[in-house]
Design a protein around this motif. Structure first.
Motif, mmCIF file in Angstrom:
data_model
loop_
_atom_site.group_PDB
_atom_site.id
_atom_site.type_symbol
_atom_site.label_atom_id
_atom_site.label_comp_id
_atom_site.label_asym_id
_atom_site.label_seq_id
_atom_site.Cartn_x
_atom_site.Cartn_y
_atom_site.Cartn_z
ATOM 1 N N ALA A 304 0.828 -1.209 0.000
ATOM 2 C CA ALA A 304 0.000 0.000 0.000
ATOM 3 C C ALA A 304 0.858 1.253 0.000
ATOM 4 C CB ALA A 304 -0.933 -0.005 1.215
ATOM 5 N N SER A 305 1.990 1.196 0.660
ATOM 6 C CA SER A 305 2.896 2.341 0.682
ATOM 7 C C SER A 305 3.370 2.672 -0.727
ATOM 8 C CB SER A 305 4.090 2.051 1.598
ATOM 9 O OG SER A 305 5.038 3.095 1.549
ATOM 10 N N HIS A 306 3.707 1.644 -1.497
ATOM 11 C CA HIS A 306 4.178 1.920 -2.854
ATOM 12 C C HIS A 306 3.070 2.545 -3.700
ATOM 13 C CE1 HIS A 306 6.710 1.732 -6.352
ATOM 14 N NE2 HIS A 306 5.652 1.315 -7.028
ATOM 15 N N LEU A 307 1.877 2.025 -3.617
ATOM 16 C CA LEU A 307 0.777 2.597 -4.391
ATOM 17 C C LEU A 307 0.565 4.064 -4.029
ATOM 18 C CD1 LEU A 307 -1.847 -0.300 -4.315
ATOM 19 C CD2 LEU A 307 -0.358 0.379 -6.211
ATOM 20 N N PHE A 313 1.762 10.657 -4.163
ATOM 21 C CA PHE A 313 2.939 11.516 -4.065
ATOM 22 C C PHE A 313 3.668 11.634 -5.393
ATOM 23 C CE2 PHE A 313 6.170 13.355 -1.055
ATOM 24 C CZ PHE A 313 5.259 14.118 -0.347
ATOM 25 N N GLU A 314 3.423 10.702 -6.287
ATOM 26 C CA GLU A 314 3.963 10.735 -7.651
ATOM 27 C C GLU A 314 5.482 10.905 -7.669
ATOM 28 O OE1 GLU A 314 0.834 12.429 -10.645
ATOM 29 O OE2 GLU A 314 0.817 13.757 -8.897
ATOM 30 N N ILE A 315 6.159 9.984 -6.964
ATOM 31 C CA ILE A 315 7.624 10.043 -6.907
ATOM 32 C C ILE A 315 8.260 8.745 -7.401
ATOM 33 C CG2 ILE A 315 7.744 11.751 -5.062
ATOM 34 C CD1 ILE A 315 8.171 9.439 -3.091
ATOM 35 N N SER A 316 7.441 7.833 -7.929
ATOM 36 C CA SER A 316 7.987 6.603 -8.447
ATOM 37 C C SER A 316 8.426 6.801 -9.897
ATOM 38 C CB SER A 316 6.963 5.464 -8.340
ATOM 39 O OG SER A 316 7.561 4.222 -8.629
ATOM 40 N N THR A 317 8.983 5.754 -10.467
ATOM 41 C CA THR A 317 9.441 5.764 -11.855
ATOM 42 C C THR A 317 9.033 4.436 -12.496
ATOM 43 O OG1 THR A 317 11.571 4.725 -11.351
ATOM 44 C CG2 THR A 317 11.461 7.150 -11.212
ATOM 45 N N LEU A 320 11.120 1.651 -10.954
ATOM 46 C CA LEU A 320 10.707 1.278 -9.603
ATOM 47 C C LEU A 320 9.387 0.513 -9.620
ATOM 48 C CD1 LEU A 320 11.640 4.580 -7.728
ATOM 49 C CD2 LEU A 320 12.650 2.326 -7.327
ATOM 50 N N ASP A 321 8.447 0.959 -10.443
ATOM 51 C CA ASP A 321 7.160 0.262 -10.517
ATOM 52 C C ASP A 321 7.340 -1.172 -11.013
ATOM 53 O OD1 ASP A 321 5.845 2.518 -9.634
ATOM 54 O OD2 ASP A 321 5.308 3.202 -11.643
ATOM 55 N N LEU A 322 8.226 -1.355 -11.991
ATOM 56 C CA LEU A 322 8.465 -2.705 -12.508
ATOM 57 C C LEU A 322 9.148 -3.566 -11.455
ATOM 58 C CD1 LEU A 322 8.322 -4.711 -14.817
ATOM 59 C CD2 LEU A 322 10.519 -3.824 -15.641
ATOM 60 N N ALA A 323 10.092 -2.996 -10.716
ATOM 61 C CA ALA A 323 10.762 -3.753 -9.659
ATOM 62 C C ALA A 323 9.753 -4.255 -8.637
ATOM 63 C CB ALA A 323 11.825 -2.886 -8.982
ATOM 64 N N VAL A 324 8.825 -3.382 -8.249
ATOM 65 C CA VAL A 324 7.831 -3.747 -7.238
ATOM 66 C C VAL A 324 6.839 -4.762 -7.789
ATOM 67 C CG1 VAL A 324 5.880 -2.849 -5.899
ATOM 68 C CG2 VAL A 324 8.072 -1.623 -5.908
ATOM 69 N N SER A 325 6.280 -4.493 -8.950
ATOM 70 C CA SER A 325 5.237 -5.380 -9.477
ATOM 71 C C SER A 325 5.785 -6.760 -9.820
ATOM 72 C CB SER A 325 4.578 -4.752 -10.704
ATOM 73 O OG SER A 325 5.511 -4.590 -11.766
ATOM 74 N N ALA A 335 6.359 -5.381 -1.220
ATOM 75 C CA ALA A 335 7.419 -4.645 -1.916
ATOM 76 C C ALA A 335 7.007 -3.197 -2.050
ATOM 77 C CB ALA A 335 7.707 -5.252 -3.290
ATOM 78 N N ARG A 336 8.018 -2.331 -2.088
ATOM 79 C CA ARG A 336 7.770 -0.895 -2.253
ATOM 80 C C ARG A 336 9.062 -0.210 -2.684
ATOM 81 N NH1 ARG A 336 9.817 1.972 2.212
ATOM 82 N NH2 ARG A 336 8.430 3.736 1.898
ATOM 83 N N MET A 337 8.929 0.955 -3.292
ATOM 84 C CA MET A 337 10.114 1.778 -3.482
ATOM 85 C C MET A 337 10.538 2.312 -2.121
ATOM 86 S SD MET A 337 8.994 5.556 -4.698
ATOM 87 C CE MET A 337 10.259 6.142 -3.556
ATOM 88 N N THR A 338 11.820 2.638 -1.992
ATOM 89 C CA THR A 338 12.326 3.166 -0.736
ATOM 90 C C THR A 338 13.210 4.360 -1.028
ATOM 91 O OG1 THR A 338 13.452 2.588 1.345
ATOM 92 C CG2 THR A 338 14.377 1.677 -0.681
ATOM 93 N N GLY A 339 13.250 5.300 -0.122
ATOM 94 C CA GLY A 339 14.044 6.498 -0.332
ATOM 95 C C GLY A 339 13.198 7.640 -0.854
ATOM 96 N N GLY A 340 13.877 8.698 -1.283
ATOM 97 C CA GLY A 340 13.184 9.924 -1.648
ATOM 98 C C GLY A 340 12.432 9.863 -2.958
#
Length: 389
Positions: A304-307, A313-317, A320-325, A335-340
């Motif tokens: 849920a954090s990644h979504l 917040f629109e800070i993914s790429t 990153l989305d492919l890594a998580v999915s 799974a989620r992106m981490t960092g800024g």
């Protein structure tokens, strides 16, 4: 760490012609959950990792500051009297920014014009630009070294503030205090629940090894910079939302306040605010689930954090989305992106038996998409900054 320490001492001697008085190191960090909550006075739950940055240091008899890094050519020299934010730039702004902030702290306790100069040599195993806070590792290693060499006697929460001041006031990155707190206060096999308003911390057992779980970092090898407009604009939106809603910081709001926020704020600012409010709650829910049920119960909060970071917040790429999915499809617990954001790394909590399959499958997904091959590796929660023997 033995190899890094030996390398760091040898590098110092090769650059300055004498042996250092000591070597200090600090870890990078992975933020398990709680992104962009720190500068909103909220909650975060990072862990220090085994990758570290080391600074070998020696006192001088004059007031000259010299700093060098394995990652950049040459030695940067600056007289102490010229140690101002305006005179600091490039990579040297990080270590010399800490020296500036430390000298300010020293001046509050007495005359700072007697502080001696320093020679500093930096070595690191923390990959830069991967969202693992290589900058905070550098800042905290330098802060710990200067605290000892200059005899300032500052406590670790104060050193975290100094690292943040260096990053905000010298480097120009409007970051919060989470990264420095994790680097200074990390403990083996524990996450650090950080209240970013009070700076109170609680070490919470993770139990990953006991649960036969691994935490994989998926470094997309796409760079990002916290000093760029994307990070700063998110912070401004959060501050604007707090003002419009009549609170000091978004920390003062909870999920029950979202309907009012939706009525008061423009759609984009509302999405930014909604991320922070819900992310704070996810941090608390993650810690509660860890303590009550163990690490296998936290996957839904990571997902849920990644979504929220992707959509609100629109800070993914795309990387990153492919890594998580792809990690999720291959059986990751969460799974989620981490960092800024805007590049860097994702994390995936996986069963030990699935770690190889997930890593291989994510790499294959990147190849099919035509992306740069990711760097995928496991991390474990490690101890914080320290002087090395």
């Amino acid at each position: 760490m033995t190899d890094l320490a030996q390398r760091g001492r040898a590098f110092f001697t090769s650059q300055f012609g004498y042996a250092p008085e000591g070597l200090w190191s600090a870890p990078g960090r992975v933020n398990l959950i709680g992104e962009h909550t720190d500068y909103n006075d909220g909650f975060a739950f990072p862990l220090a990792i085994g990758m570290r940055t080391a600074v070998a240091a020696g006192l001088r008899t004059d007031r000259l500051l010299r700093v060098t890094s394995e990652s950049f050519p040459g030695v940067v020299e600056l007289d102490f009297e010229a140690l101002t934010p305006e005179n600091l730039q490039g990579w040297a702004a990080y270590p010399l920014g800490v020296a500036w902030a430390m000298s300010r702290a020293a001046a509050e306790r007495g005359p700072a014009d007697s502080l001696p100069g320093l020679d500093l040599a930096l070595s690191s195993d923390v990959p830069a630009g991967a969202g693992l806070s290589s900058s905070a590792a550098l800042e905290c290693a330098v802060a710990l070294a200067l605290n000892e060499l200059w005899g300032l006697g500052l406590e670790r929460p104060e050193l975290a503030r100094i690292g943040q001041l260096a990053e905000n006031g010298v480097v120009g990155a409007p970051t919060g205090i989470m990264d420095q707190s994790a680097s200074l206060l990390g403990e083996p096999d524990h996450g650090i629940l950080l209240d970013c308003r009070s700076l109170q911390t609680e070490a919470v057992p993770l139990g990953f090894a006991r649960g036969s779980l691994s935490l994989l970092v998926i470094d997309t090898r796409t760079s990002h910079s916290h000093a760029d407009g994307g990070y700063a604009s998110r912070r401004r939106a959060c501050e604007a939302g707090a003002r419009a809603l009549g609170v000091d910081a978004l920390r003062d709001l909870g999920p029950k306040d979202l309907p009012r926020a939706a009525a008061v704020l423009d759609p984009e600012t509302f999405r930014r605010v909604r991320h922070v409010i819900t992310e704070n709650q996810r941090v608390l829910d993650t810690v509660a689930a860890l303590q009550a049920e163990g690490p296998g119960a936290i996957g839904a909060f990571l997902d849920a954090s990644h979504l929220s970071m992707r959509d609100d917040f629109e800070i993914s790429t795309p990387e990153l989305d492919l890594a998580v999915s792809s990690a999720q499809q291959l059986g990751a617990i969460g799974a989620r992106m981490t960092g800024g954001g805007f590049g860097g790394a994702a994390i995936a909590l996986v069963r030990d038996a699935d770690a190889g399959t997930v890593a291989e499958g994510v790499a294959q997904a990147f190849a099919r998409a035509g992306f740069i091959a990711p760097n995928i590796f496991p991390v474990t929660a490690a101890g914080g900054a320290r002087r090395e023997p």
